[in-house]
Design an enzyme around this catalytic site. Structure first.
Site, PDB file in Angstrom:
ATOM      1  N   ASP A  13       0.953  -1.167   0.016  1.00  0.00           N
ATOM      2  CA  ASP A  13       0.057   0.022   0.109  1.00  0.00           C
ATOM      3  C   ASP A  13       1.016   1.214   0.010  1.00  0.00           C
ATOM      4  O   ASP A  13       0.687   2.087  -0.903  1.00  0.00           O
ATOM      5  CB  ASP A  13      -0.884   0.092   1.369  1.00  0.00           C
ATOM      6  CG  ASP A  13      -2.136  -0.834   1.316  1.00  0.00           C
ATOM      7  OD1 ASP A  13      -2.552  -1.508   0.077  1.00  0.00           O
ATOM      8  OD2 ASP A  13      -2.584  -1.137   2.338  1.00  0.00           O
ATOM      9  N   ARG A  93       0.214   4.586  17.047  1.00  0.00           N
ATOM     10  CA  ARG A  93      -0.150   5.619  16.175  1.00  0.00           C
ATOM     11  C   ARG A  93      -0.067   7.075  16.698  1.00  0.00           C
ATOM     12  O   ARG A  93       0.527   7.884  15.789  1.00  0.00           O
ATOM     13  CB  ARG A  93      -1.681   5.322  15.887  1.00  0.00           C
ATOM     14  CG  ARG A  93      -2.160   4.059  15.168  1.00  0.00           C
ATOM     15  CD  ARG A  93      -1.228   3.858  13.834  1.00  0.00           C
ATOM     16  NE  ARG A  93      -1.711   2.838  12.902  1.00  0.00           N
ATOM     17  CZ  ARG A  93      -0.742   1.656  12.896  1.00  0.00           C
ATOM     18  NH1 ARG A  93       0.541   1.802  13.468  1.00  0.00           N
ATOM     19  NH2 ARG A  93      -1.094   0.789  12.154  1.00  0.00           N
ATOM     20  N   ASP A 122      -7.298   3.142  12.580  1.00  0.00           N
ATOM     21  CA  ASP A 122      -5.925   3.860  12.691  1.00  0.00           C
ATOM     22  C   ASP A 122      -6.022   5.140  11.943  1.00  0.00           C
ATOM     23  O   ASP A 122      -5.285   6.180  12.347  1.00  0.00           O
ATOM     24  CB  ASP A 122      -4.960   2.875  12.030  1.00  0.00           C
ATOM     25  CG  ASP A 122      -4.734   1.530  12.798  1.00  0.00           C
ATOM     26  OD1 ASP A 122      -4.590   1.999  14.006  1.00  0.00           O
ATOM     27  OD2 ASP A 122      -4.534   0.851  12.351  1.00  0.00           O
ATOM     28  N   SER A 174      -3.866  -9.506   7.538  1.00  0.00           N
ATOM     29  CA  SER A 174      -3.111  -8.213   7.746  1.00  0.00           C
ATOM     30  C   SER A 174      -2.588  -8.348   9.040  1.00  0.00           C
ATOM     31  O   SER A 174      -3.212  -8.599  10.029  1.00  0.00           O
ATOM     32  CB  SER A 174      -4.334  -7.424   7.446  1.00  0.00           C
ATOM     33  OG  SER A 174      -3.971  -6.237   8.283  1.00  0.00           O
TER      34      SER A 174
END
Ligand code: ARG
Length: 398
Positions: A13, A93, A122, A174
């Site tokens: 990504d 994060r 996120d 993932s």
């Protein structure tokens, strides 16, 4: 040319994003890749970013900051979301956002970009953190904007544009990983009825294959932070690394839950967090020994709120700082040691001691050493049950 700093993992990504921002948006792309203990060699990630067309690539080891400023406060706050998740991803994060903001200002970027999807937590955490730290920066979230819908389309994009990405036969899951745990999603896990397959796990051995003999560890805490392992003084980062290894070998720290996301959906989440599970359990045992009843019960209310705040991306707020002040004060007395026994996936507290223990053997014992004033109980109960009596009498109508 306007410049953007991108949180770059080196995966598919974000690699596509580097190219897309440069060519579709005509921006100068600065990348940032953080070592948060995901156990991956990051130098090549920086090189890859440059190869794809980034103007500069920042790579930094932020593990110590992560532990000191995010993990330890959350441990002291007993922050676990919905009764299990120790918040590894969620805690990472705000740290990443803070680093992005720093680099944006150093490099003169007006934009911050990330590779989060439009239906996860996120994106909220990163953007709320950026908003708190730098109101001048704008956010770009390519995955919410572009028309590519699948991994295959992204691979096609890479082929068309000669983006050097090794397309390994990736697992269908993932992952998001750091030293506080792994979050695992997708693939067969999307069916909440199907058990997680063994190949989904990265950090832990199956409890079935774990050693047949239990192992015992002594974790020492100083004011709520882990400071020794089996009597040897050690920094929290070292302790976490070792506990992940030992706990992982014993199959400790696997979690499987259906979770309420901030964006309104339920999702099935599988986690591995050996060190987090062990350190939380140990510290709760010390709290039970050293905190009074009122403090313990009140802290429990704040813990639930703290976990939700972290989950919801509200790290950079006065509420979080205020709760940290509470927990720091409360942990003045949680210095001591805890014995943990690991056995085939379980982690059990089998002993605890502290110079600040409120536990008093003379008051607790049922032997002749007992010093508890039994006769005082009678008057206490009389007054304690007075309101109960009044209510009952009233209810009976007399
Ligand atoms: N449900 C967890 C959370 O919201 C895990 C998220 C995993 N994130 C990811 N980018 N794979 O914290």
């Amino acid at each position: 040319m306007s410049k953007v700093v991108l949180a770059y993992s080196g995966g598919l990504d974000t690699s596509v994003i580097v190219h897309w921002l440069k060519h579709e948006r005509g921006m100068g792309v600065v990348t940032f890749s953080a070592d948060v203990g995901q156990g991956e060699y990051l130098e090549p990630v920086g090189e890859r970013a440059l190869e794809i067309g980034a103007v500069s690539a920042h790579v930094s080891d932020v593990r110590q900051t992560f532990v000191d400023e995010y993990v330890i406060p959350s441990l002291k706050a007993a922050a676990v979301y919905e009764e299990g998740y120790p918040l590894a991803t969620a805690l990472g994060r705000p740290l990443i956002a803070a680093e992005l903001v720093k680099i944006a200002h150093e490099e003169g970027c007006g934009f911050v970009a990330h590779g989060c999807t439009g239906k996860g937590n996120d994106q909220v955490r990163i953007e709320a953190s950026v908003a708190a730290l730098a109101s001048d920066l704008k956010v770009i979230a390519p995955l919410r904007e572009w028309s590519m819908k699948s991994r295959d389309e992204e691979i096609e994009y890479c082929e068309t544009h000669n983006i050097p990405i090794e397309v390994t036969r990736a697992k269908p899951y993932s992952y998001d990983r750091n030293l506080w745990g792994v979050s695992i999603e997708c693939g067969s896990l999307e069916d909440p009825w199907s058990a997680p397959p063994e190949d989904a796990y990265l950090m832990t051995r199956s409890p079935q294959d774990a050693p047949d003999e239990p192992v015992e560890l002594v974790v020492g805490y100083t004011k709520g932070a882990p400071t020794s392992l089996d009597g040897e003084e050690m920094g929290a980062l070292g302790i976490i690394n070792q506990l992940n290894k030992i706990g992982g070998d014993h199959g400790v720290g696997r979690l499987d839950q259906v979770e309420n996301r901030l964006v309104g959906i339920k999702s099935r989440e599988v986690y591995e967090a050996p060190a987090a599970v062990m350190l939380h359990r140990g510290l709760r045992a010390l709290e039970a020994l050293c905190w009074g009843r009122e403090l313990s019960h009140f802290a429990g209310i704040l813990s639930e709120r703290y976990a939700r705040l972290v989950y919801d991306g509200l790290w950079f707020t006065p509420l979080r700082e205020s709760m940290d002040a509470f927990f720091n004060r409360a942990h003045n007395v949680t210095t001591g040691e805890v014995r943990l026994r690991l056995y085939k996936g379980s982690c059990t507290v089998v002993g605890r001691r502290s110079p600040h223990a409120l536990y008093d053997m003379h008051l607790a014992t049922y032997t002749p050493e007992d010093t508890f004033d039994h006769s005082a109980a009678e008057g206490f109960i009389k007054i304690w049950s007075l309101p109960v009596k009044s209510e009952a009498r009233q209810a009976r109508g007399k």
